[in-house]
Design a protein around this motif. Structure first.
Motif, mmCIF file in Angstrom:
data_model
loop_
_atom_site.group_PDB
_atom_site.id
_atom_site.type_symbol
_atom_site.label_atom_id
_atom_site.label_comp_id
_atom_site.label_asym_id
_atom_site.label_seq_id
_atom_site.Cartn_x
_atom_site.Cartn_y
_atom_site.Cartn_z
ATOM 1 N N ILE A 46 48.109 75.251 91.103
ATOM 2 C CA ILE A 46 48.823 73.983 90.925
ATOM 3 C C ILE A 46 48.470 73.460 89.539
ATOM 4 O O ILE A 46 47.307 73.187 89.245
ATOM 5 C CB ILE A 46 48.424 72.948 91.998
ATOM 6 N N MET A 47 49.491 73.336 88.692
ATOM 7 C CA MET A 47 49.286 72.979 87.293
ATOM 8 C C MET A 47 50.027 71.691 86.963
ATOM 9 O O MET A 47 50.932 71.279 87.684
ATOM 10 C CB MET A 47 49.825 74.097 86.384
ATOM 11 N N VAL A 211 44.318 80.153 81.596
ATOM 12 C CA VAL A 211 43.682 81.437 81.870
ATOM 13 C C VAL A 211 43.358 81.566 83.355
ATOM 14 O O VAL A 211 43.561 82.625 83.969
ATOM 15 C CB VAL A 211 42.403 81.605 81.022
ATOM 16 N N ALA A 212 42.887 80.488 83.961
ATOM 17 C CA ALA A 212 42.603 80.506 85.398
ATOM 18 C C ALA A 212 43.883 80.697 86.196
ATOM 19 O O ALA A 212 43.927 81.470 87.164
ATOM 20 C CB ALA A 212 41.911 79.204 85.806
ATOM 21 N N ALA A 213 44.951 80.028 85.788
ATOM 22 C CA ALA A 213 46.217 80.134 86.512
ATOM 23 C C ALA A 213 46.764 81.546 86.488
ATOM 24 O O ALA A 213 47.480 81.970 87.410
ATOM 25 C CB ALA A 213 47.235 79.165 85.925
ATOM 26 N N GLU A 217 49.111 84.418 91.914
ATOM 27 C CA GLU A 217 50.392 85.115 92.062
ATOM 28 C C GLU A 217 51.561 84.238 91.647
ATOM 29 O O GLU A 217 52.626 84.743 91.275
ATOM 30 C CB GLU A 217 50.582 85.549 93.515
ATOM 31 N N ARG A 218 51.387 82.933 91.763
ATOM 32 C CA ARG A 218 52.435 82.017 91.327
ATOM 33 C C ARG A 218 51.788 80.716 90.893
ATOM 34 O O ARG A 218 50.642 80.409 91.257
ATOM 35 C CB ARG A 218 53.448 81.740 92.444
ATOM 36 N N ALA A 219 52.515 79.969 90.098
ATOM 37 C CA ALA A 219 52.053 78.654 89.649
ATOM 38 C C ALA A 219 53.145 77.639 89.927
ATOM 39 O O ALA A 219 54.327 77.889 89.659
ATOM 40 C CB ALA A 219 51.715 78.670 88.162
ATOM 41 N N PRO A 234 52.273 84.334 86.857
ATOM 42 C CA PRO A 234 52.003 83.560 85.638
ATOM 43 C C PRO A 234 51.084 84.297 84.670
ATOM 44 O O PRO A 234 50.184 85.028 85.080
ATOM 45 C CB PRO A 234 51.338 82.288 86.176
ATOM 46 N N THR A 235 51.342 84.105 83.398
ATOM 47 C CA THR A 235 50.459 84.577 82.337
ATOM 48 C C THR A 235 49.876 83.362 81.624
ATOM 49 O O THR A 235 50.454 82.274 81.666
ATOM 50 C CB THR A 235 51.219 85.436 81.317
ATOM 51 N N ALA A 236 48.751 83.562 80.957
ATOM 52 C CA ALA A 236 48.114 82.435 80.278
ATOM 53 C C ALA A 236 49.042 81.835 79.224
ATOM 54 O O ALA A 236 49.175 80.615 79.115
ATOM 55 C CB ALA A 236 46.793 82.885 79.650
ATOM 56 N N ASP A 237 49.715 82.694 78.443
ATOM 57 C CA ASP A 237 50.611 82.187 77.393
ATOM 58 C C ASP A 237 51.816 81.469 78.000
ATOM 59 O O ASP A 237 52.240 80.418 77.505
ATOM 60 C CB ASP A 237 51.084 83.337 76.509
#
Length: 255
Positions: A46-47, A211-213, A217-219, A234-237
């Motif tokens: 969760i972002m 980076v943690a996200a 598998e999904r954000a 998700p990727t960090a970038d």
């Protein structure tokens, strides 16, 4: 082999959750009709920008806070229908928690901390399951040590193993790597990822760290109290770019 998340049962869900703090000029809508579902064996991050409502959402979903309206469920149990005793029992038996602070009891060994919640519930942790957890977190040689004899990363891995020991329906992790250096944080995140992929554990993690996200598998992205986007794999970038765009639109005054 774990059940594929797309076909796995829903272990936690929210429907039209709202949360309002204060009144009049101090009134803040922290959540504005948030709906989401989380499945068995799924690791979700969760972002959102600071003040987007992500921690409030997790707390309402986990039964740590009461929404102003809407429903939160753990499995088929609607949390809003429970009294305090029933809610405590659901949290103890069906929910695991990992927080930024390790919350270990200083007088207990690592082994005793891991099995504490199960013992309080009057249950014995299966020895084979305990061995599997301890091996996965790399604590085989530290079980008889107290928290002050462990590093921060080791303490958080104890906290993760404690959350998983009762085999809860879902584990909620609130900034679990916030107090850790990058290497220790990576160890904790790797364990959470293994827990989902190999043990079929559902993980819902609030984090501000792209980076943690990327371990999830999904954000899900919150802004201004609403879910505004979802990212598979998700990727960090990719997460960082999305957060930058949300920061630019986030109004002041939310939580």
């Amino acid at each position: 082999m774990t059940t594929q998340p797309e076909t796995a049962p829903v272990v936690a869900s929210a429907e039209n959750l709202t949360k309002v703090y204060g009144e009049g000029e101090t009134r803040v809508e922290a959540l504005k009709g948030v709906s989401a579902a989380f499945r068995k064996g799924e690791f979700t991050a969760i972002m959102g920008p600071s003040g987007s409502g992500k921690s409030t959402f997790m707390h309402c979903l986990a039964g740590l806070d009461t929404p102003t309206s809407g429903t939160a469920r753990i499995g088929g149990i609607e949390l809003g229908t429970l009294n305090d005793r029933q809610l405590t029992r659901v949290r103890r038996e069906r929910v695991g928690f990992v927080f930024q602070a390790y919350n270990l009891l200083s007088t207990l060994t690592a082994r005793e901390n891991i099995t504490l919640s199960s013992r309080l519930a009057g249950r014995t942790v299966d020895p084979e399951w305990l061995d599997l957890l301890v091996t996965a977190v790399g604590l085989n040689d530290r079980l008889d040590h107290r928290p002050d004899q462990l590093s921060g990363g080791q303490q958080q891995r104890v906290a993760c193993a404690r959350a998983l020991a009762p085999r809860p329906a879902v584990v909620f992790a609130d900034e679990p790597t916030g107090n850790l250096d990058s290497r220790a944080g990576a160890d904790v995140l790797a364990f959470l990822k293994i827990s989902a992929r190999e043990f079929g554990q559902s993980i819902v993690m609030v984090t501000h760290d792209p980076v943690a996200a990327a371990y999830a598998e999904r954000a899900l992205f919150l802004a201004d109290g609403r879910i505004v986007d979802e990212m598979a794999g998700p990727t960090a970038d990719g997460v960082l770019d999305r957060l930058k765009s949300l920061d630019a639109r986030e109004p002041a005054g939310t939580r």
